[in-house]
Write an enzyme that holds these catalytic residues in place. Structure first.
Site, mmCIF file in Angstrom:
data_model
loop_
_atom_site.group_PDB
_atom_site.id
_atom_site.type_symbol
_atom_site.label_atom_id
_atom_site.label_comp_id
_atom_site.label_asym_id
_atom_site.label_seq_id
_atom_site.Cartn_x
_atom_site.Cartn_y
_atom_site.Cartn_z
ATOM 1 N N ASP A 21 69.814 -46.545 -141.924
ATOM 2 C CA ASP A 21 70.902 -45.998 -141.108
ATOM 3 C C ASP A 21 70.784 -44.477 -140.988
ATOM 4 O O ASP A 21 70.260 -43.818 -141.887
ATOM 5 C CB ASP A 21 72.250 -46.390 -141.738
ATOM 6 C CG ASP A 21 73.412 -46.238 -140.768
ATOM 7 O OD1 ASP A 21 73.164 -46.155 -139.545
ATOM 8 O OD2 ASP A 21 74.560 -46.203 -141.231
ATOM 9 N N ASN A 23 69.747 -42.779 -137.937
ATOM 10 C CA ASN A 23 68.804 -42.280 -136.918
ATOM 11 C C ASN A 23 69.507 -41.442 -135.849
ATOM 12 O O ASN A 23 69.002 -40.395 -135.431
ATOM 13 C CB ASN A 23 68.108 -43.447 -136.208
ATOM 14 C CG ASN A 23 67.251 -44.268 -137.134
ATOM 15 O OD1 ASN A 23 67.041 -43.892 -138.273
ATOM 16 N ND2 ASN A 23 66.758 -45.397 -136.639
ATOM 17 N N GLY A 24 70.664 -41.935 -135.409
ATOM 18 C CA GLY A 24 71.400 -41.252 -134.332
ATOM 19 C C GLY A 24 71.847 -39.869 -134.775
ATOM 20 O O GLY A 24 71.661 -38.876 -134.056
ATOM 21 N N ARG A 25 72.415 -39.789 -135.994
ATOM 22 C CA ARG A 25 72.884 -38.490 -136.495
ATOM 23 C C ARG A 25 71.721 -37.531 -136.716
ATOM 24 O O ARG A 25 71.831 -36.333 -136.481
ATOM 25 C CB ARG A 25 73.656 -38.695 -137.816
ATOM 26 C CG ARG A 25 75.094 -39.145 -137.588
ATOM 27 C CD ARG A 25 75.704 -39.723 -138.831
ATOM 28 N NE ARG A 25 75.267 -41.101 -139.029
ATOM 29 C CZ ARG A 25 75.453 -41.792 -140.136
ATOM 30 N NH1 ARG A 25 76.054 -41.234 -141.166
ATOM 31 N NH2 ARG A 25 75.041 -43.040 -140.215
ATOM 32 N N TRP A 26 70.601 -38.067 -137.168
ATOM 33 C CA TRP A 26 69.406 -37.226 -137.390
ATOM 34 C C TRP A 26 68.995 -36.565 -136.080
ATOM 35 O O TRP A 26 68.713 -35.369 -136.040
ATOM 36 C CB TRP A 26 68.281 -38.114 -137.928
ATOM 37 C CG TRP A 26 67.050 -37.398 -138.377
ATOM 38 C CD1 TRP A 26 66.787 -36.934 -139.637
ATOM 39 C CD2 TRP A 26 65.896 -37.080 -137.582
ATOM 40 N NE1 TRP A 26 65.554 -36.349 -139.679
ATOM 41 C CE2 TRP A 26 64.981 -36.422 -138.431
ATOM 42 C CE3 TRP A 26 65.544 -37.279 -136.254
ATOM 43 C CZ2 TRP A 26 63.730 -35.972 -137.988
ATOM 44 C CZ3 TRP A 26 64.314 -36.832 -135.818
ATOM 45 C CH2 TRP A 26 63.417 -36.182 -136.665
ATOM 46 N N ARG A 34 69.663 -39.943 -129.124
ATOM 47 C CA ARG A 34 69.633 -40.863 -130.274
ATOM 48 C C ARG A 34 68.276 -41.555 -130.445
ATOM 49 O O ARG A 34 67.801 -41.772 -131.554
ATOM 50 C CB ARG A 34 70.726 -41.924 -130.122
ATOM 51 C CG ARG A 34 72.141 -41.373 -130.212
ATOM 52 C CD ARG A 34 73.162 -42.474 -129.968
ATOM 53 N NE ARG A 34 72.961 -43.577 -130.885
ATOM 54 C CZ ARG A 34 73.430 -43.611 -132.134
ATOM 55 N NH1 ARG A 34 74.158 -42.626 -132.588
ATOM 56 N NH2 ARG A 34 73.181 -44.640 -132.913
ATOM 57 N N ASN A 69 74.805 -54.727 -132.928
ATOM 58 C CA ASN A 69 74.157 -53.594 -132.234
ATOM 59 C C ASN A 69 73.994 -53.829 -130.725
ATOM 60 O O ASN A 69 73.769 -52.891 -129.968
ATOM 61 C CB ASN A 69 72.792 -53.253 -132.865
ATOM 62 C CG ASN A 69 72.887 -52.582 -134.216
ATOM 63 O OD1 ASN A 69 72.034 -52.778 -135.085
ATOM 64 N ND2 ASN A 69 73.921 -51.774 -134.434
ATOM 65 N N ILE A 196 78.243 -52.682 -146.091
ATOM 66 C CA ILE A 196 77.172 -53.689 -145.982
ATOM 67 C C ILE A 196 76.843 -53.981 -144.514
ATOM 68 O O ILE A 196 75.745 -54.427 -144.205
ATOM 69 C CB ILE A 196 77.630 -54.994 -146.693
ATOM 70 C CG1 ILE A 196 77.891 -54.746 -148.192
ATOM 71 C CG2 ILE A 196 76.645 -56.121 -146.510
ATOM 72 C CD1 ILE A 196 76.658 -54.515 -149.014
ATOM 73 N N SER A 197 77.810 -53.757 -143.621
ATOM 74 C CA SER A 197 77.619 -53.982 -142.186
ATOM 75 C C SER A 197 76.994 -55.350 -141.870
ATOM 76 O O SER A 197 76.042 -55.448 -141.099
ATOM 77 C CB SER A 197 76.793 -52.855 -141.558
ATOM 78 O OG SER A 197 77.439 -51.615 -141.717
HETATM 79 C C1 IPE Z 1 73.641 -51.303 -139.619
HETATM 80 O O1 IPE Z 1 73.800 -50.034 -139.125
HETATM 81 C C2 IPE Z 1 72.645 -52.073 -138.801
HETATM 82 C C3 IPE Z 1 71.270 -51.628 -138.930
HETATM 83 C C4 IPE Z 1 70.817 -50.721 -139.743
HETATM 84 C C5 IPE Z 1 70.344 -52.323 -138.069
HETATM 85 P P1 IPE Z 1 74.957 -49.686 -138.080
HETATM 86 O O2 IPE Z 1 74.850 -48.231 -137.804
HETATM 87 O O3 IPE Z 1 74.890 -50.585 -136.921
HETATM 88 O O4 IPE Z 1 76.262 -50.025 -138.920
HETATM 89 P P2 IPE Z 1 77.757 -49.523 -138.758
HETATM 90 O O5 IPE Z 1 78.156 -49.778 -137.336
HETATM 91 O O6 IPE Z 1 77.763 -48.058 -139.064
HETATM 92 O O7 IPE Z 1 78.516 -50.297 -139.768
HETATM 93 C C1 IPE Z 2 70.201 -47.013 -137.620
HETATM 94 O O1 IPE Z 2 70.582 -45.764 -137.156
HETATM 95 C C2 IPE Z 2 69.351 -47.765 -136.617
HETATM 96 C C3 IPE Z 2 70.001 -48.930 -136.015
HETATM 97 C C4 IPE Z 2 71.219 -49.353 -136.264
HETATM 98 C C5 IPE Z 2 69.215 -49.671 -135.057
HETATM 99 P P1 IPE Z 2 71.837 -45.577 -136.224
HETATM 100 O O2 IPE Z 2 71.406 -45.685 -134.806
HETATM 101 O O3 IPE Z 2 72.946 -46.465 -136.621
HETATM 102 O O4 IPE Z 2 72.217 -44.063 -136.529
HETATM 103 P P2 IPE Z 2 73.659 -43.464 -136.772
HETATM 104 O O5 IPE Z 2 74.300 -44.275 -137.846
HETATM 105 O O6 IPE Z 2 74.401 -43.567 -135.479
HETATM 106 O O7 IPE Z 2 73.416 -42.049 -137.186
HETATM 107 MG MG MG Z 3 74.456 -46.325 -137.948
#
Ligand code: IPE
Ligand code: IPE
Ligand code: MG
Length: 251
Positions: A21, A23-26, A34, A69, A196-197
């Site tokens: 988890d 990637n988007g914030r990074w 993202r 997702n 745990i998502s």
């Molecule tokens: C959990 O991350 C799913 C994966 C890492 C694939 P999310 O970023 O989707 O989870 P939430 O929405 O923060 O709980």
């Molecule tokens: C995890 O990073 C990758 C997937 C869920 C596919 P995110 O995309 O959830 O990144 P954040 O949590 O928004 O930073």
């Molecule tokens: Mg995430």
């Protein structure tokens, strides 16, 4: 002394699962889109997989795409699926060199056709590799998996193949995606989120949970060593007392 040398090879987790988890914030912190974060997460996947395989971990499960997702903007979902196809293709060499077998859990035949066929292709090509199983959780959620297992069991009862009295935890386990995979002893989540998502809900019943603030694209070999070292310093009691457990460990 390297972190790696502090790890006790006799007490490695057989199965490590990771919620990748952040990637988007990074990407956002760098003023990027993202998807740039997802692209940079590929190196972390490579390092986690090769490090785990070199150590002798048997199974590494990576949460790559959850059922939930799909709710993300279409352009992000498309970019993730595209990245999956490209990465499966480009990393075949890494999988073969490291003797890693690729597997998947989740509702994978509902992925986009190109993704699904690339996945099948890479699984087929790596199927005889034997050092470690790398399991991608794709279009996966724990509740989907459990409901799906219940549906399969109900079908068998309806068809007279199964007596409801014979349904117990071991039997139920056989209807899960992970039927021949041991439960993860160690479950890691990056990015400082404590949840745990919907990942491995059944299997994580007694997993040791490890949370790190590191965002996934920053996760490196040493971060995996640190998680394993932390795991090795814990006492797993499985409902028993410390006094009961100690003689079992020292046996
Ligand atoms: C959990 O991350 C799913 C994966 C890492 C694939 P999310 O970023 O989707 O989870 P939430 O929405 O923060 O709980
Ligand atoms: C995890 O990073 C990758 C997937 C869920 C596919 P995110 O995309 O959830 O990144 P954040 O949590 O928004 O930073
Ligand atoms: Mg995430």
């Amino acid at each position: 002394m390297d972190l790696k040398d502090k790890i006790d090879p006799q007490r490695l987790p057989r199965h490590i699962a990771i919620i990748m988890d952040g990637n988007g914030r990074w990407a956002k912190s760098r003023g990027e889109m993202r998807v740039f974060g997802h692209q940079n997460g590929v190196e972390s996947v490579r390092q986690a997989a090769t490090t785990a395989a070199e150590l002798g971990v048997g199974f590494l499960t990576l949460y790559a795409f959850s059922t939930e997702n799909w709710k993300r903007p279409k352009c992000e979902v498309d970019a993730l699926m595209n990245l999956l196809v490209l990465t499966l293709n480009s990393e075949l060499g890494t999988l073969m060199e490291n003797n890693i077998r690729l597997r998947a859990i989740g509702n994978v035949d509902q992925l986009q056709p190109e993704c699904y066929s690339q996945l099948l292709d890479t699984m087929e090509k790596t199927r005889h590799n034997s050092r470690m199983d790398l399991i991608l959780a794709l279009n996966y959620s724990g509740r989907w998996e459990i409901a799906n297992a219940a549906q399969k069991l109900a079908e068998e009862v309806k068809n007279g193949k199964l007596d409801p009295e014979n349904i117990d935890q071991d039997l139920f386990n056989n209807y899960l995606e992970t039927k021949d995979i041991p439960d993860p002893e160690l479950l890691i989540r990056t990015s400082g989120e404590y949840r745990i998502s919907n990942f491995l809900l059944w299997q994580a019943a007694y997993s040791e949970l490890y949370f790190t603030p590191k965002l996934w694209p920053d996760f490196r070999r040493d971060d995996l060593y640190e998680a394993i070292l932390d795991f090795q310093n814990r006492e797993r009691r499985f409902g028993m007392t410390s006094e009961q457990i100690k003689p079992l460990i020292n046996k």
